[in-house]
Scaffold this motif. Structure first.
Motif, PDB file in Angstrom:
ATOM      1  N   SER A  23       0.833  -1.186   0.000  1.00 49.04           N
ATOM      2  CA  SER A  23       0.000   0.000   0.000  1.00 49.04           C
ATOM      3  C   SER A  23       0.879   1.251   0.000  1.00 49.04           C
ATOM      4  CB  SER A  23      -1.005   0.044   1.146  1.00 49.04           C
ATOM      5  OG  SER A  23      -0.551  -0.667   2.231  1.00 49.04           O
ATOM      6  N   LEU A  24       0.309   2.311  -0.537  1.00 52.07           N
ATOM      7  CA  LEU A  24       1.024   3.575  -0.636  1.00 52.07           C
ATOM      8  C   LEU A  24       0.542   4.484   0.473  1.00 52.07           C
ATOM      9  CD1 LEU A  24       2.848   5.513  -2.409  1.00 52.07           C
ATOM     10  CD2 LEU A  24       0.701   6.346  -3.338  1.00 52.07           C
ATOM     11  N   ILE A  25       1.487   4.980   1.263  1.00 48.95           N
ATOM     12  CA  ILE A  25       1.125   5.967   2.275  1.00 48.95           C
ATOM     13  C   ILE A  25       1.755   7.276   1.864  1.00 48.95           C
ATOM     14  CG2 ILE A  25       1.367   6.638   4.688  1.00 48.95           C
ATOM     15  CD1 ILE A  25       1.114   3.734   5.392  1.00 48.95           C
ATOM     16  N   ARG A  26       0.909   8.298   1.745  1.00 50.61           N
ATOM     17  CA  ARG A  26       1.402   9.545   1.176  1.00 50.61           C
ATOM     18  C   ARG A  26       1.342  10.680   2.189  1.00 50.61           C
ATOM     19  NH1 ARG A  26      -0.790  12.012  -4.505  1.00 50.61           N
ATOM     20  NH2 ARG A  26       0.324  13.978  -4.427  1.00 50.61           N
ATOM     21  N   LEU A  27       2.452  11.350   2.332  1.00 45.45           N
ATOM     22  CA  LEU A  27       2.467  12.561   3.144  1.00 45.45           C
ATOM     23  C   LEU A  27       2.674  13.738   2.198  1.00 45.45           C
ATOM     24  CD1 LEU A  27       2.575  14.008   5.920  1.00 45.45           C
ATOM     25  CD2 LEU A  27       5.051  13.729   5.840  1.00 45.45           C
ATOM     26  N   GLN A  28       1.626  14.529   2.030  1.00 43.10           N
ATOM     27  CA  GLN A  28       1.731  15.705   1.167  1.00 43.10           C
ATOM     28  C   GLN A  28       2.290  16.851   2.004  1.00 43.10           C
ATOM     29  OE1 GLN A  28       1.012  16.091  -2.227  1.00 43.10           O
ATOM     30  NE2 GLN A  28       1.997  18.060  -1.793  1.00 43.10           N
ATOM     31  N   CYS A  29       3.444  17.373   1.638  1.00 41.03           N
ATOM     32  CA  CYS A  29       4.054  18.415   2.459  1.00 41.03           C
ATOM     33  C   CYS A  29       3.538  19.793   2.064  1.00 41.03           C
ATOM     34  CB  CYS A  29       5.564  18.395   2.303  1.00 41.03           C
ATOM     35  SG  CYS A  29       6.299  16.852   2.857  1.00 41.03           S
ATOM     36  N   TYR A  30       3.540  20.688   3.015  1.00 37.10           N
ATOM     37  CA  TYR A  30       3.170  22.074   2.763  1.00 37.10           C
ATOM     38  C   TYR A  30       3.856  22.931   3.808  1.00 37.10           C
ATOM     39  CZ  TYR A  30      -0.131  20.643   6.389  1.00 37.10           C
ATOM     40  OH  TYR A  30      -0.675  20.117   7.537  1.00 37.10           O
ATOM     41  N   GLU A  31       3.847  24.240   3.572  1.00 32.85           N
ATOM     42  CA  GLU A  31       4.491  25.149   4.498  1.00 32.85           C
ATOM     43  C   GLU A  31       3.776  25.064   5.842  1.00 32.85           C
ATOM     44  OE1 GLU A  31       4.983  28.976   2.574  1.00 32.85           O
ATOM     45  OE2 GLU A  31       5.498  29.788   4.551  1.00 32.85           O
TER      46      GLU A  31
END
Ligand SMILES: Nc1ncnc2c1ncn2[C@@H]1O[C@H](COP(=O)(O)OP(=O)(O)OP(=O)(O)O)[C@@H](O)[C@H]1O
Ligand SMILES: [Mg+2]
Length: 291
Positions: free
Chosen positions: A62-70
């Motif tokens: 499975s893909l675990i995604r952490l979308q980064c942002y300021e």
């Protein structure tokens, strides 16, 4: 599943609809075998995020995604305490119950909210972890990440250490909007993803728009390459090439004539000033080119 060779990875990625370049297959293979994170860098829309998705599919993880942002912080990336639930537990305190008991309770795993990084390392099945657009975060966050990526463990003061049960394949992507620290780079394998060669791009475009004819496809990647050579604010990426192919199909175009180009160029060029440059420079070239 562990791939046995670079070719294995290349075939596997193709099998799930991602056409890797040579270095992409190589670095992906090394990542799965050396247990090292990969830092994927390159311009927008060249397939950085998609690579992680494709690897997950191919490796059947499975893909675990952490979308980064300021402003992204540990509470959103790692874990946080579920305050609401803790409060409810305290309110529901049984008559005469000692505070020690309550406290022992509310800092238990049941009251912990696992965020992507923690989910990834505590997963019983190995996963693919995508830390997308790491350049959007600040250096403090990067430092926290370093610790995690070198030790694969998380310390929670109230609970103790949580060690990785399985080793994830980790991909970090960056558009290079800020320079990443040497310390982070040192821990990662590095993959530079650039715009593909025209042949490679044609293959990718036709994968996404299978009905596109060979001749017009060839013309399309030529013109896109021409546009990329201009000094634009935002050169067209693969995503734009694919959109353009689909638009041309829909409009029933069988060649990219100057007229067709003028009426559809806003699919690949998305800045007012870029449009002017492209209309002038490429329009003229197309007019002169043999039909
Ligand atoms: N090698 C490839 N094979 C098949 N499709 C690809 C490939 N590379 C890119 N694509 C397609 O191109 C599009 C853009 O890719 P993606 O979103 O991964 O770009 P990105 O590098 O993450 O861009 P950004 O920096 O803007 O996030 C997607 O639709 C993806 O399917
Ligand atoms: Mg992306």
């Amino acid at each position: 599943m562990e791939p046995a060779s670079v070719q294995d990875v290349a075939d596997g990625l193709r099998g799930v609809g991602y056409l890797p370049g040579e270095s992409t297959a190589l670095v992906s293979y090394l990542a799965t075998r050396l247990d090292k994170p990969v830092l994927v860098e390159g311009p927008a829309g060249v397939g950085k995020t998609e690579l992680a998705k494709a690897l997950a599919k191919y490796l059947d993880r499975s893909l675990i995604r952490l979308q980064c942002y300021e402003g992204l912080d540990e509470a959103k990336a790692l874990y946080e305490w579920n305050y609401r639930k803790q409060l409810l537990r305290i309110q529901a305190e049984r008559e005469g119950e000692a505070w020690d008991t309550v406290r022992g309770d509310i800092f238990g795993e049941e009251f912990l909210l696992a965020r992507p990084l923690m989910t990834a390392i505590s997963s019983p099945e190995p996963v693919v972890l995508l830390i997308d657009e790491i350049d959007k975060t600040d250096q403090e966050f990067e430092a926290m990440l370093l610790e995690l990526l070198s030790d694969f463990q998380i310390s929670i003061p109230e609970l103790g250490r949580i060690e990785a049960r399985t080793q994830p394949v980790v991909l970090l992507t960056t558009n290079n909007s800020r320079e990443l620290t040497e310390a982070l780079k040192r821990r990662c394998l590095y993959l530079w993803l650039d715009y593909p060669t025209p042949e490679h791009e044609l293959e990718i475009v036709r994968l996404h728009a299978p009905d596109l004819g060979e001749a017009i496809g060839r013309r399309l990647v030529e013109v896109v390459a021409m546009v990329r050579d201009l000094d634009l604010k935002k050169p067209p990426s693969l995503a734009e090439s694919i959109d353009w192919a689909r638009a041309l199909l829909l409009l029933g175009a069988d060649d990219i004539t100057p007229d067709v180009f003028t009426s559809t160029m806003s699919v690949i060029v998305k800045h007012r000033t870029d449009l002017d440059i492209v209309a002038e420079r490429v329009g003229v070239k197309l007019g002169l080119a043999p039909a």
